[in-house]
Design a protein around this motif. Structure first.
Motif, short mmCIF file in Angstrom:
data_model
loop_
_atom_site.label_atom_id
_atom_site.label_comp_id
_atom_site.label_asym_id
_atom_site.label_seq_id
_atom_site.Cartn_x
_atom_site.Cartn_y
_atom_site.Cartn_z
N LYS B 11 6.42 7.39 2.56
CA LYS B 11 7.86 7.44 2.73
C LYS B 11 8.53 6.96 1.46
O LYS B 11 8.06 5.69 0.99
N ILE B 12 9.55 7.45 0.96
CA ILE B 12 10.44 7.01 -0.19
C ILE B 12 11.72 7.13 0.26
O ILE B 12 12.22 8.02 0.88
N ILE B 13 12.28 5.86 -0.01
CA ILE B 13 13.71 5.77 0.35
C ILE B 13 14.44 5.05 -0.42
O ILE B 13 13.93 4.47 -1.42
N GLU B 14 15.91 5.02 -0.21
CA GLU B 14 16.62 4.45 -1.30
C GLU B 14 16.91 2.82 -0.57
O GLU B 14 16.92 2.92 0.66
N LYS B 15 17.15 1.85 -1.38
CA LYS B 15 17.56 0.41 -0.80
C LYS B 15 18.84 0.73 0.16
O LYS B 15 19.49 1.47 -0.05
N TYR B 100 -11.41 -10.32 22.18
CA TYR B 100 -12.04 -9.63 21.18
C TYR B 100 -11.69 -9.60 19.91
O TYR B 100 -10.52 -9.34 19.39
N ASN B 101 -12.53 -10.00 18.90
CA ASN B 101 -12.10 -10.32 17.79
C ASN B 101 -12.17 -9.16 16.58
O ASN B 101 -11.32 -9.14 15.66
N GLU B 102 -12.79 -7.98 16.66
CA GLU B 102 -12.76 -6.88 15.70
C GLU B 102 -11.46 -6.29 15.93
O GLU B 102 -11.29 -5.89 16.87
N GLN B 103 -10.86 -6.25 14.65
CA GLN B 103 -9.73 -5.35 14.83
C GLN B 103 -9.80 -4.26 13.80
O GLN B 103 -10.53 -4.30 12.71
N PHE B 104 -9.25 -3.01 14.28
CA PHE B 104 -9.59 -1.52 13.60
C PHE B 104 -8.36 -1.15 13.18
O PHE B 104 -7.54 -1.15 13.72
N PHE B 105 -8.37 -0.71 12.02
CA PHE B 105 -7.23 -0.43 11.13
C PHE B 105 -7.03 1.11 11.09
O PHE B 105 -7.87 1.92 11.02
N GLY B 106 -5.68 1.38 10.99
CA GLY B 106 -5.42 2.86 10.81
C GLY B 106 -5.08 3.15 9.05
O GLY B 106 -5.28 2.05 8.45
N PRO B 107 -4.99 4.27 8.78
CA PRO B 107 -4.86 4.54 7.41
C PRO B 107 -3.63 3.90 6.49
O PRO B 107 -3.46 3.73 5.46
N GLY B 108 -2.59 3.41 7.34
CA GLY B 108 -1.54 2.73 6.80
C GLY B 108 -0.36 3.96 6.44
O GLY B 108 -0.65 5.08 6.25
N THR B 109 0.93 3.33 6.16
CA THR B 109 2.03 4.30 5.66
C THR B 109 2.46 3.50 4.47
O THR B 109 2.84 2.23 4.42
N ARG B 110 2.35 4.18 3.31
CA ARG B 110 3.00 3.61 1.95
C ARG B 110 4.39 3.80 2.00
O ARG B 110 4.81 5.07 1.97
N LEU B 111 5.09 2.71 1.73
CA LEU B 111 6.44 2.86 1.68
C LEU B 111 6.95 2.33 0.38
O LEU B 111 6.73 1.53 -0.14
N THR B 112 7.86 3.27 -0.42
CA THR B 112 8.55 2.90 -1.68
C THR B 112 10.07 2.81 -1.27
O THR B 112 10.65 3.92 -1.02
N VAL B 113 10.46 1.70 -1.90
CA VAL B 113 12.05 1.59 -1.92
C VAL B 113 12.51 1.73 -3.28
O VAL B 113 12.40 0.81 -3.99
N LEU B 114 13.44 2.61 -3.52
CA LEU B 114 13.88 2.81 -4.68
C LEU B 114 15.54 2.13 -4.87
O LEU B 114 16.30 2.04 -3.89
#
Lengths: 110, 114
Positions: B11-15, B100-114
């Motif tokens: 996701k790319i957004i303006e400030k 339960y200690n093990e946490q499993f992660f998703g691929p993530g969302t990369r945010l860029t704020v311009l």
């Protein structure tokens, strides 16, 4: 303050050249210490959990060990596909969030 | 077993604009976490849910960030208004429960704020 420090920040190895990554920690308690692998553009992938000093766990070319103040991730005869960032994290108490180090970026060349 | 799902991936957004991220945890996982990972850093917890209740939001910038998990399954993280320093990868993780200690992660969302 709970803190996790990983070293080195980056490590370059030749294929087959064994080495170790270090994770030192200062925490109020230790429910568990975790190692994750993270490839570029992906989320962390769970590798190991260690619960007490003296414990060791192995998976393929990786072996994780734990002492009272630090953990080591030993990589034996690495291959290029082992290239990734390796993250260490601690859980001070059961069910609380993980506190991560900054990671060690491993590059293995053939 | 399907892993943790996140959208969008980028996701790319303006400030000063607003943005929302969605997460669907592994089926049956009661605990859900949102982490922020700034480039070159390890993930840092923003908020932790147990079912639909908040367990820990001490590091969530509440003046601009909000999150909800209304039915105890999927979750939404919102930023309004975004700042330049919010540029990061937002990771969702889940575990079977607080014991339960093990946490499993998703691929993530990369945010860029311009």
């Amino acid at each position: 303050e709970d803190q996790v420090t990983q070293s080195p920040e980056a490590l370059r190895l030749q294929e087959g050249e064994s080495s170790s990554l270090n994770c030192s920690y200062t925490v109020s308690g230790l429910r568990g210490l975790f190692w994750y692998r993270q490839d570029p553009g992906k989320g962390p992938e769970f590798l190991f959990t260690l619960y007490s000093a003296g414990e060791e766990k192995e998976k393929e070319r990786l072996k994780a060990t734990l002492t009272k103040k630090e953990s080591f991730l030993h990589i034996t005869a690495p291959k290029p596909e082992d290239s990734a960032t390796y993250l260490c994290a601690v859980m001070p108490q059961a069910g609380t969030a993980l506190i991560f180090g900054k990671g060690t970026t491993l590059s293995v060349s053939s | 077993e399907a892993g943790v799902a996140q959208s969008p991936r980028y996701k790319i957004i303006e400030k000063r604009q607003s943005v929302a991220f969605w997460c669907n945890p592994i089926s049956g996982h009661a605990t859900l976490y949102w982490y922020q990972q700034i480039l070159g850093q390890g993930p840092k917890l923003l908020i932790q849910f147990q079912n639909n209740g908040v367990v820990d939001d001490s590091q969530l910038p509440k003046d601009r960030f909000s999150a909800e998990r209304l039915k105890g399954v999927d979750s939404t993280l919102k930023i309004q208004p975004a700042k330049l320093e919010d540029s990061a990868v937002y990771l969702c993780a889940s575990s079977r429960g607080q014991s339960y200690n093990e946490q499993f992660f998703g691929p993530g969302t990369r945010l860029t704020v311009l």
